[in-house]
Design a protein around this motif. Structure first.
Motif: not given
Lengths: 231, 228
Positions: B8-26
Protein backbone atom coordinates in the motif's frame (compact mmCIF):
# COMPACT_ATOMS: atom_id res chain seq x y z
CA UNK A 1 12.73 -30.66 -1.99
CA UNK A 2 12.11 -27.53 0.04
CA UNK A 3 13.44 -24.03 -0.37
CA UNK A 4 13.47 -21.82 2.70
CA UNK A 5 13.53 -18.02 2.65
CA UNK A 6 13.62 -15.90 5.78
CA UNK A 7 14.65 -12.37 6.58
CA UNK A 8 14.11 -9.68 9.18
CA UNK A 9 14.80 -5.95 8.94
CA UNK A 10 14.63 -3.41 11.75
CA UNK A 11 12.02 -0.68 11.20
CA UNK A 12 12.75 3.04 10.95
CA UNK A 13 10.92 3.63 14.23
CA UNK A 14 13.32 1.49 16.21
CA UNK A 15 16.33 2.90 14.38
CA UNK A 16 15.35 6.45 15.29
CA UNK A 17 14.68 5.42 18.89
CA UNK A 18 17.98 3.54 19.07
CA UNK A 19 16.21 0.29 19.88
CA UNK A 20 16.93 -3.21 18.59
CA UNK A 21 14.85 -5.15 16.10
CA UNK A 22 12.07 -6.67 18.19
CA UNK A 23 11.12 -9.29 15.62
CA UNK A 24 12.85 -12.66 15.59
CA UNK A 25 12.83 -15.44 13.01
CA UNK A 26 13.98 -19.05 13.10
CA UNK A 27 13.72 -22.42 11.45
CA UNK A 28 14.81 -26.02 11.64
CA UNK A 29 14.96 -28.78 9.06
CA UNK A 30 15.41 -32.44 9.93
CA UNK A 31 15.21 -35.53 7.77
CA UNK A 32 11.49 -35.74 8.33
CA UNK A 33 10.23 -32.33 9.36
CA UNK A 34 10.77 -28.61 9.05
CA UNK A 35 9.48 -25.53 10.83
CA UNK A 36 9.57 -21.79 10.27
CA UNK A 37 8.80 -19.38 13.09
CA UNK A 38 8.29 -15.61 13.12
CA UNK A 39 7.77 -13.61 16.33
CA UNK A 40 7.05 -9.92 16.78
CA UNK A 41 7.92 -8.52 20.20
CA UNK A 42 5.37 -5.99 21.41
CA UNK A 43 6.98 -2.60 20.94
CA UNK A 44 6.14 -1.02 24.25
CA UNK A 45 7.61 -3.82 26.40
CA UNK A 46 11.13 -3.28 27.65
CA UNK A 47 12.25 -6.83 26.86
CA UNK A 48 10.22 -7.34 23.68
CA UNK A 49 13.35 -8.19 21.71
CA UNK A 50 14.36 -10.88 24.19
CA UNK A 51 10.81 -12.21 24.40
CA UNK A 52 10.68 -12.83 20.68
CA UNK A 53 14.15 -14.45 20.54
CA UNK A 54 13.37 -16.77 23.45
CA UNK A 55 10.05 -17.66 21.83
CA UNK A 56 11.90 -18.80 18.70
CA UNK A 57 14.28 -20.90 20.82
CA UNK A 58 11.46 -22.40 22.90
CA UNK A 59 9.32 -23.26 19.89
CA UNK A 60 12.19 -24.87 18.02
CA UNK A 61 13.24 -26.87 21.10
CA UNK A 62 9.73 -28.19 21.68
CA UNK A 63 8.80 -28.89 18.05
CA UNK A 64 12.00 -30.82 17.43
CA UNK A 65 11.01 -33.38 20.05
CA UNK A 66 7.23 -33.29 19.56
CA UNK A 67 5.08 -35.81 17.77
CA UNK A 68 3.85 -34.23 14.54
CA UNK A 69 0.36 -35.54 15.32
CA UNK A 70 0.25 -34.23 18.88
CA UNK A 71 -2.80 -32.13 19.85
CA UNK A 72 -2.29 -28.42 19.18
CA UNK A 73 -3.18 -27.42 22.74
CA UNK A 74 -0.53 -29.77 24.12
CA UNK A 75 2.16 -28.51 21.77
CA UNK A 76 1.34 -24.87 22.48
CA UNK A 77 1.23 -25.40 26.24
CA UNK A 78 4.66 -27.04 26.10
CA UNK A 79 6.47 -24.29 24.22
CA UNK A 80 4.58 -21.57 26.11
CA UNK A 81 5.73 -23.08 29.40
CA UNK A 82 9.25 -23.44 28.01
CA UNK A 83 9.18 -19.72 27.14
CA UNK A 84 7.92 -18.79 30.61
CA UNK A 85 10.56 -20.93 32.31
CA UNK A 86 13.35 -19.48 30.21
CA UNK A 87 12.22 -15.93 30.96
CA UNK A 88 12.17 -16.79 34.64
CA UNK A 89 15.78 -17.96 34.40
CA UNK A 90 16.63 -14.53 33.01
CA UNK A 91 14.54 -12.78 35.69
CA UNK A 92 12.29 -11.26 33.03
CA UNK A 93 8.57 -10.85 33.63
CA UNK A 94 6.36 -12.29 30.85
CA UNK A 95 4.48 -9.00 30.70
CA UNK A 96 7.74 -7.22 29.82
CA UNK A 97 8.50 -9.60 26.94
CA UNK A 98 5.17 -10.00 25.13
CA UNK A 99 5.50 -11.42 21.63
CA UNK A 100 3.25 -12.63 18.85
CA UNK A 101 3.83 -16.09 17.36
CA UNK A 102 3.53 -17.42 13.81
CA UNK A 103 4.53 -21.03 13.16
CA UNK A 104 4.40 -23.37 10.18
CA UNK A 105 5.51 -26.93 10.91
CA UNK A 106 5.55 -29.51 8.18
CA UNK A 107 7.02 -32.57 6.55
CA UNK A 108 8.86 -32.99 3.29
CA UNK A 109 5.76 -34.22 1.49
CA UNK A 110 4.15 -30.81 1.96
CA UNK A 111 1.81 -31.51 4.88
CA UNK A 112 1.92 -28.66 7.38
CA UNK A 113 0.38 -27.46 10.62
CA UNK A 114 0.18 -23.83 11.64
CA UNK A 115 -0.20 -21.91 14.89
CA UNK A 116 -0.81 -18.18 15.31
CA UNK A 117 -1.15 -15.95 18.35
CA UNK A 118 -1.53 -12.21 17.79
CA UNK A 119 -1.25 -10.27 14.59
CA UNK A 120 0.63 -10.99 11.40
CA UNK A 121 -0.44 -13.33 8.62
CA UNK A 122 -0.02 -16.99 7.70
CA UNK A 123 -0.97 -17.78 4.14
CA UNK A 124 -0.18 -19.94 1.15
CA UNK A 125 -0.43 -18.91 -2.47
CA UNK A 126 -4.10 -19.96 -2.44
CA UNK A 127 -5.37 -19.50 1.09
CA UNK A 128 -5.08 -17.01 3.92
CA UNK A 129 -5.18 -18.97 7.19
CA UNK A 130 -5.21 -15.97 9.48
CA UNK A 131 -8.47 -15.16 11.22
CA UNK A 132 -9.10 -11.57 10.30
CA UNK A 133 -12.01 -9.41 11.19
CA UNK A 134 -12.82 -6.33 9.18
CA UNK A 135 -13.99 -4.87 12.46
CA UNK A 136 -10.53 -5.09 13.94
CA UNK A 137 -8.16 -2.19 13.78
CA UNK A 138 -4.47 -2.69 13.32
CA UNK A 139 -3.61 -1.97 16.92
CA UNK A 140 -5.43 -4.79 18.61
CA UNK A 141 -3.21 -7.75 19.30
CA UNK A 142 -2.23 -10.31 21.87
CA UNK A 143 0.78 -12.52 22.43
CA UNK A 144 2.75 -14.78 24.72
CA UNK A 145 2.81 -13.04 28.09
CA UNK A 146 -0.69 -11.61 27.64
CA UNK A 147 -2.88 -14.47 26.48
CA UNK A 148 -3.66 -17.45 28.64
CA UNK A 149 -6.42 -18.91 26.52
CA UNK A 150 -6.16 -21.55 23.86
CA UNK A 151 -9.08 -19.84 22.14
CA UNK A 152 -6.81 -16.89 21.34
CA UNK A 153 -4.81 -19.13 18.99
CA UNK A 154 -5.53 -19.85 15.38
CA UNK A 155 -4.43 -23.40 14.57
CA UNK A 156 -4.95 -25.73 11.66
CA UNK A 157 -3.32 -27.75 8.95
CA UNK A 158 -2.94 -27.85 5.19
CA UNK A 159 -0.81 -29.22 2.43
CA UNK A 160 1.55 -27.69 -0.10
CA UNK A 161 1.26 -29.00 -3.63
CA UNK A 162 2.34 -28.20 -7.16
CA UNK A 163 -0.66 -25.87 -7.36
CA UNK A 164 -0.19 -24.30 -3.92
CA UNK A 165 3.54 -24.50 -3.47
CA UNK A 166 4.48 -22.03 -0.73
CA UNK A 167 3.57 -20.99 2.79
CA UNK A 168 4.49 -17.55 4.08
CA UNK A 169 4.58 -16.12 7.60
CA UNK A 170 4.84 -12.34 7.91
CA UNK A 171 4.70 -9.89 10.80
CA UNK A 172 2.15 -7.10 10.75
CA UNK A 173 4.91 -4.69 9.73
CA UNK A 174 4.54 -6.32 6.32
CA UNK A 175 1.06 -7.80 6.30
CA UNK A 176 -0.74 -4.59 7.32
CA UNK A 177 0.65 -2.85 4.26
CA UNK A 178 0.12 -5.72 1.81
CA UNK A 179 -3.16 -5.55 -0.04
CA UNK A 180 -3.36 -9.11 -1.37
CA UNK A 181 -1.59 -11.64 0.80
CA UNK A 182 -1.98 -14.78 -1.33
CA UNK A 183 -1.05 -12.97 -4.52
CA UNK A 184 2.02 -11.54 -2.80
CA UNK A 185 2.96 -15.04 -1.65
CA UNK A 186 2.57 -16.36 -5.18
CA UNK A 187 4.68 -13.53 -6.61
CA UNK A 188 7.41 -14.06 -4.01
CA UNK A 189 7.43 -17.81 -4.61
CA UNK A 190 7.69 -17.28 -8.36
CA UNK A 191 10.47 -14.74 -7.93
CA UNK A 192 12.35 -17.11 -5.62
CA UNK A 193 12.00 -20.17 -7.82
CA UNK A 194 15.12 -19.62 -9.90
CA UNK A 195 17.22 -17.60 -7.45
CA UNK A 196 19.38 -18.49 -4.51
CA UNK A 197 17.95 -17.84 -1.02
CA UNK A 198 20.77 -15.37 -0.47
CA UNK A 199 19.77 -13.34 -3.52
CA UNK A 200 16.09 -13.39 -2.54
CA UNK A 201 16.97 -12.32 0.98
CA UNK A 202 19.00 -9.38 -0.31
CA UNK A 203 16.15 -8.33 -2.57
CA UNK A 204 13.66 -8.50 0.30
CA UNK A 205 15.94 -6.53 2.60
CA UNK A 206 16.27 -3.82 -0.03
CA UNK A 207 12.49 -3.73 -0.44
CA UNK A 208 11.86 -3.54 3.30
CA UNK A 209 14.32 -0.69 3.67
CA UNK A 210 12.70 1.26 0.83
CA UNK A 211 9.16 0.24 1.82
CA UNK A 212 6.61 2.25 -0.21
CA UNK A 213 4.10 2.90 2.60
CA UNK A 214 4.51 6.45 3.99
CA UNK A 215 5.22 6.72 7.74
CA UNK A 216 5.96 2.99 8.00
CA UNK A 217 7.81 2.29 11.23
CA UNK A 218 7.59 -1.39 12.07
CA UNK A 219 10.24 -4.05 11.95
CA UNK A 220 9.58 -6.33 8.99
CA UNK A 221 10.07 -10.08 9.07
CA UNK A 222 8.98 -13.02 7.02
CA UNK A 223 9.72 -16.69 6.59
CA UNK A 224 8.64 -18.85 3.69
CA UNK A 225 8.84 -22.48 2.66
CA UNK A 226 8.49 -23.34 -0.99
CA UNK A 227 7.84 -26.85 -2.20
CA UNK A 228 10.27 -27.21 -5.06
CA UNK A 229 9.75 -29.53 -8.02
CA UNK A 230 13.49 -30.21 -8.21
CA UNK A 231 14.63 -33.38 -6.48
CA UNK B 1 10.28 -7.55 -10.24
CA UNK B 2 6.80 -6.54 -9.09
CA UNK B 3 6.63 -7.37 -5.40
CA UNK B 4 6.33 -3.71 -4.48
CA UNK B 5 3.07 -3.42 -6.34
CA UNK B 6 1.42 -5.35 -3.50
CA UNK B 7 2.46 -2.76 -0.92
CA UNK B 8 0.00 0.00 0.00
CA UNK B 9 1.24 3.47 -0.81
CA UNK B 10 -1.11 5.14 1.65
CA UNK B 11 -0.07 5.61 5.27
CA UNK B 12 -2.00 4.08 8.12
CA UNK B 13 -4.50 6.59 9.47
CA UNK B 14 -5.13 7.54 13.07
CA UNK B 15 -8.75 8.76 12.89
CA UNK B 16 -10.05 11.41 15.29
CA UNK B 17 -13.82 11.83 15.05
CA UNK B 18 -15.54 14.75 16.80
CA UNK B 19 -19.25 14.64 17.60
CA UNK B 20 -19.98 18.27 18.45
CA UNK B 21 -23.17 19.65 19.96
CA UNK B 22 -23.93 22.85 18.02
CA UNK B 23 -27.39 23.43 19.46
CA UNK B 24 -28.59 26.96 20.16
CA UNK B 25 -27.43 26.87 23.79
CA UNK B 26 -23.83 26.56 22.62
CA UNK B 27 -24.03 30.21 21.52
CA UNK B 28 -24.23 31.32 25.16
CA UNK B 29 -21.15 32.33 27.16
CA UNK B 30 -18.79 32.02 24.21
CA UNK B 31 -18.96 28.21 24.10
CA UNK B 32 -19.27 27.89 20.32
CA UNK B 33 -16.48 30.40 19.78
CA UNK B 34 -14.25 28.47 22.12
CA UNK B 35 -15.12 25.22 20.37
CA UNK B 36 -14.36 26.71 16.95
CA UNK B 37 -11.00 28.00 18.11
CA UNK B 38 -10.17 24.73 19.87
CA UNK B 39 -10.90 22.67 16.77
CA UNK B 40 -8.81 24.97 14.58
CA UNK B 41 -5.91 24.81 17.01
CA UNK B 42 -6.14 21.03 17.23
CA UNK B 43 -6.20 20.55 13.46
CA UNK B 44 -3.33 23.01 13.01
CA UNK B 45 -1.30 21.17 15.60
CA UNK B 46 -2.01 17.79 13.99
CA UNK B 47 -1.10 19.18 10.58
CA UNK B 48 2.27 20.36 11.87
CA UNK B 49 3.26 16.99 13.25
CA UNK B 50 6.42 16.35 11.32
CA UNK B 51 7.60 13.12 12.85
CA UNK B 52 4.38 11.23 13.10
CA UNK B 53 4.24 7.51 12.62
CA UNK B 54 0.61 7.74 11.66
CA UNK B 55 -1.34 10.14 9.53
CA UNK B 56 -3.84 11.87 11.80
CA UNK B 57 -7.23 12.18 10.10
CA UNK B 58 -10.03 14.35 11.47
CA UNK B 59 -13.80 14.25 10.95
CA UNK B 60 -16.39 16.54 12.53
CA UNK B 61 -20.06 15.63 12.89
CA UNK B 62 -22.28 18.39 14.28
CA UNK B 63 -25.72 18.16 15.82
CA UNK B 64 -27.56 21.47 16.17
CA UNK B 65 -31.06 21.63 14.71
CA UNK B 66 -30.04 18.74 12.50
CA UNK B 67 -27.06 16.43 12.39
CA UNK B 68 -24.59 16.64 9.54
CA UNK B 69 -21.08 15.71 8.58
CA UNK B 70 -19.36 19.07 8.88
CA UNK B 71 -15.95 17.71 7.86
CA UNK B 72 -15.38 14.39 6.13
CA UNK B 73 -12.55 12.28 7.50
CA UNK B 74 -9.55 14.13 6.09
CA UNK B 75 -5.80 14.05 6.75
CA UNK B 76 -5.15 17.00 9.06
CA UNK B 77 -2.43 18.41 6.83
CA UNK B 78 -4.93 18.66 3.97
CA UNK B 79 -7.46 20.71 5.95
CA UNK B 80 -6.86 24.27 4.81
CA UNK B 81 -9.73 25.87 6.67
CA UNK B 82 -12.42 24.52 8.95
CA UNK B 83 -15.72 26.23 8.32
CA UNK B 84 -16.99 27.90 11.53
CA UNK B 85 -19.57 25.89 13.47
CA UNK B 86 -22.85 27.75 14.00
CA UNK B 87 -24.95 27.20 17.13
CA UNK B 88 -28.62 26.75 16.36
CA UNK B 89 -31.65 24.59 17.10
CA UNK B 90 -32.10 21.52 19.27
CA UNK B 91 -29.76 18.65 20.17
CA UNK B 92 -30.40 15.72 17.80
CA UNK B 93 -27.84 13.34 19.29
CA UNK B 94 -29.54 10.28 17.82
CA UNK B 95 -29.11 11.60 14.28
CA UNK B 96 -25.46 12.31 14.99
CA UNK B 97 -24.97 8.77 16.30
CA UNK B 98 -26.40 7.36 13.07
CA UNK B 99 -23.93 9.42 11.03
CA UNK B 100 -21.06 8.43 13.31
CA UNK B 101 -21.89 4.72 13.07
CA UNK B 102 -22.15 4.99 9.31
CA UNK B 103 -18.72 6.61 9.18
CA UNK B 104 -17.03 4.19 11.57
CA UNK B 105 -18.38 1.14 9.79
CA UNK B 106 -17.40 2.36 6.33
CA UNK B 107 -14.45 0.08 5.47
CA UNK B 108 -13.55 2.24 2.48
CA UNK B 109 -13.11 5.34 4.63
CA UNK B 110 -11.80 3.51 7.68
CA UNK B 111 -9.95 0.40 6.48
CA UNK B 112 -9.03 -2.18 9.10
CA UNK B 113 -5.36 -1.23 8.80
CA UNK B 114 -6.24 2.13 10.42
CA UNK B 115 -5.12 2.65 13.96
CA UNK B 116 -7.74 2.52 16.69
CA UNK B 117 -9.90 5.65 16.27
CA UNK B 118 -10.47 8.30 18.90
CA UNK B 119 -14.09 9.45 19.09
CA UNK B 120 -14.99 12.53 21.09
CA UNK B 121 -18.54 13.49 22.10
CA UNK B 122 -19.15 16.94 23.53
CA UNK B 123 -22.44 18.44 24.58
CA UNK B 124 -23.93 21.13 26.81
CA UNK B 125 -27.50 19.81 26.97
CA UNK B 126 -29.92 16.94 26.87
CA UNK B 127 -30.71 15.23 23.55
CA UNK B 128 -33.92 16.51 21.97
CA UNK B 129 -34.57 13.59 19.63
CA UNK B 130 -35.39 9.97 20.31
CA UNK B 131 -31.71 9.18 20.61
CA UNK B 132 -31.62 6.06 22.75
CA UNK B 133 -31.67 3.36 20.06
CA UNK B 134 -29.15 5.06 17.76
CA UNK B 135 -26.88 5.90 20.70
CA UNK B 136 -26.83 2.30 21.92
CA UNK B 137 -26.27 0.97 18.43
CA UNK B 138 -23.27 3.25 18.09
CA UNK B 139 -21.58 2.50 21.40
CA UNK B 140 -22.26 -1.22 21.07
CA UNK B 141 -21.09 -1.51 17.48
CA UNK B 142 -18.02 -3.73 17.07
CA UNK B 143 -15.82 -0.94 15.78
CA UNK B 144 -16.96 1.80 18.18
CA UNK B 145 -16.36 -0.59 21.08
CA UNK B 146 -12.74 -0.83 20.02
CA UNK B 147 -12.30 2.91 19.63
CA UNK B 148 -11.06 5.19 22.39
CA UNK B 149 -14.19 7.16 23.31
CA UNK B 150 -13.90 10.37 25.29
CA UNK B 151 -16.66 12.74 26.38
CA UNK B 152 -16.78 16.41 27.37
CA UNK B 153 -19.62 17.70 29.53
CA UNK B 154 -20.07 21.44 29.03
CA UNK B 155 -21.85 23.50 31.69
CA UNK B 156 -24.43 22.54 34.28
CA UNK B 157 -27.18 21.42 31.88
CA UNK B 158 -25.27 18.66 30.07
CA UNK B 159 -26.64 15.12 30.23
CA UNK B 160 -23.81 13.54 32.19
CA UNK B 161 -25.49 10.16 32.18
CA UNK B 162 -25.39 9.93 28.37
CA UNK B 163 -21.90 11.36 28.19
CA UNK B 164 -20.69 9.00 30.90
CA UNK B 165 -22.11 6.03 29.01
CA UNK B 166 -20.30 7.17 25.87
CA UNK B 167 -16.93 7.45 27.58
CA UNK B 168 -15.02 4.14 27.61
CA UNK B 169 -11.58 5.27 28.66
CA UNK B 170 -11.24 4.34 32.31
CA UNK B 171 -8.07 6.41 32.57
CA UNK B 172 -9.80 9.54 31.27
CA UNK B 173 -13.18 9.83 32.99
CA UNK B 174 -15.82 12.31 31.85
CA UNK B 175 -14.23 15.74 31.55
CA UNK B 176 -16.23 18.72 32.82
CA UNK B 177 -15.97 22.15 31.22
CA UNK B 178 -17.35 24.82 33.51
CA UNK B 179 -16.57 27.57 31.05
CA UNK B 180 -15.29 28.29 27.56
CA UNK B 181 -11.64 28.11 28.58
CA UNK B 182 -12.15 24.57 29.88
CA UNK B 183 -13.16 23.55 26.35
CA UNK B 184 -9.75 24.77 25.24
CA UNK B 185 -8.05 22.83 28.01
CA UNK B 186 -9.85 19.64 27.06
CA UNK B 187 -8.87 19.92 23.41
CA UNK B 188 -5.28 20.76 24.31
CA UNK B 189 -5.16 17.56 26.34
CA UNK B 190 -6.67 15.58 23.46
CA UNK B 191 -4.26 17.17 20.99
CA UNK B 192 -1.22 16.31 23.11
CA UNK B 193 -2.42 12.81 23.74
CA UNK B 194 -3.16 12.04 20.10
CA UNK B 195 0.05 13.70 18.90
CA UNK B 196 2.16 11.78 21.37
CA UNK B 197 0.38 8.59 20.44
CA UNK B 198 0.98 9.13 16.74
CA UNK B 199 4.70 9.55 17.43
CA UNK B 200 4.97 6.83 20.03
CA UNK B 201 7.10 3.77 19.60
CA UNK B 202 3.93 1.75 19.21
CA UNK B 203 1.08 3.71 17.65
CA UNK B 204 -0.37 0.34 16.81
CA UNK B 205 -1.21 -0.13 20.46
CA UNK B 206 -4.26 1.37 22.16
CA UNK B 207 -3.84 4.92 23.34
CA UNK B 208 -3.37 5.22 27.10
CA UNK B 209 -3.77 1.52 27.65
CA UNK B 210 -2.33 0.47 30.97
CA UNK B 211 -0.24 -2.60 30.37
CA UNK B 212 -1.06 -4.15 33.68
CA UNK B 213 -0.01 -7.59 34.61
CA UNK B 214 -2.18 -10.37 33.30
CA UNK B 215 -4.92 -10.60 35.89
CA UNK B 216 -4.76 -13.66 38.01
CA UNK B 217 -7.98 -15.58 38.35
CA UNK B 218 -9.65 -18.91 38.34
CA UNK B 219 -8.73 -21.10 35.39
CA UNK B 220 -11.56 -21.83 33.00
CA UNK B 221 -11.64 -24.84 30.74
CA UNK B 222 -10.10 -22.98 27.85
CA UNK B 223 -7.18 -21.70 29.88
CA UNK B 224 -3.72 -23.18 29.86
CA UNK B 225 -2.37 -24.32 33.18
CA UNK B 226 0.76 -22.22 32.93
CA UNK B 227 3.16 -21.29 35.66
CA UNK B 228 3.57 -17.55 35.10
Amino acid sequence: MLKLIKTSVIGPGHISDNLPNQDAIGHFISNEYWAIVVCDGMGSRIHADIGSIIAIQSIKAVLKKSDFDAPSKTVIAEFYQHWLNTLKQHAIKPNDAVTTVLIAWGDHQGRFRFFQLGDGVICTTKKNYTKTSIDEFSNLTTGLGLSKQYGDWTVGHGALSAQDKAILLMTDGISEDITEHCEFTEALATYSSNKSPRRVKKHLKDMFVSWPTPFHTDDKSLAMVILNDKK
Amino acid sequence: MTLKKFVANKPRALPVIILADTSGSMSIDGKINSLNQSLKDMIKSFAQEGRSRAEINVAVITFGGQAEVHLDLTPAYQIEQLEELQATGGTPLGQACLLAKELIENKEILPSRSYRPVIILLSDGHPTDNYSSAFNELINSDRAKKATRLALSIGADADDSVLGDFNNDIEAPLFYAKNASDIHRFFRAVTMSVSNHSKSQAPNEPMKLDFAEVAEGELVEDDFELDF
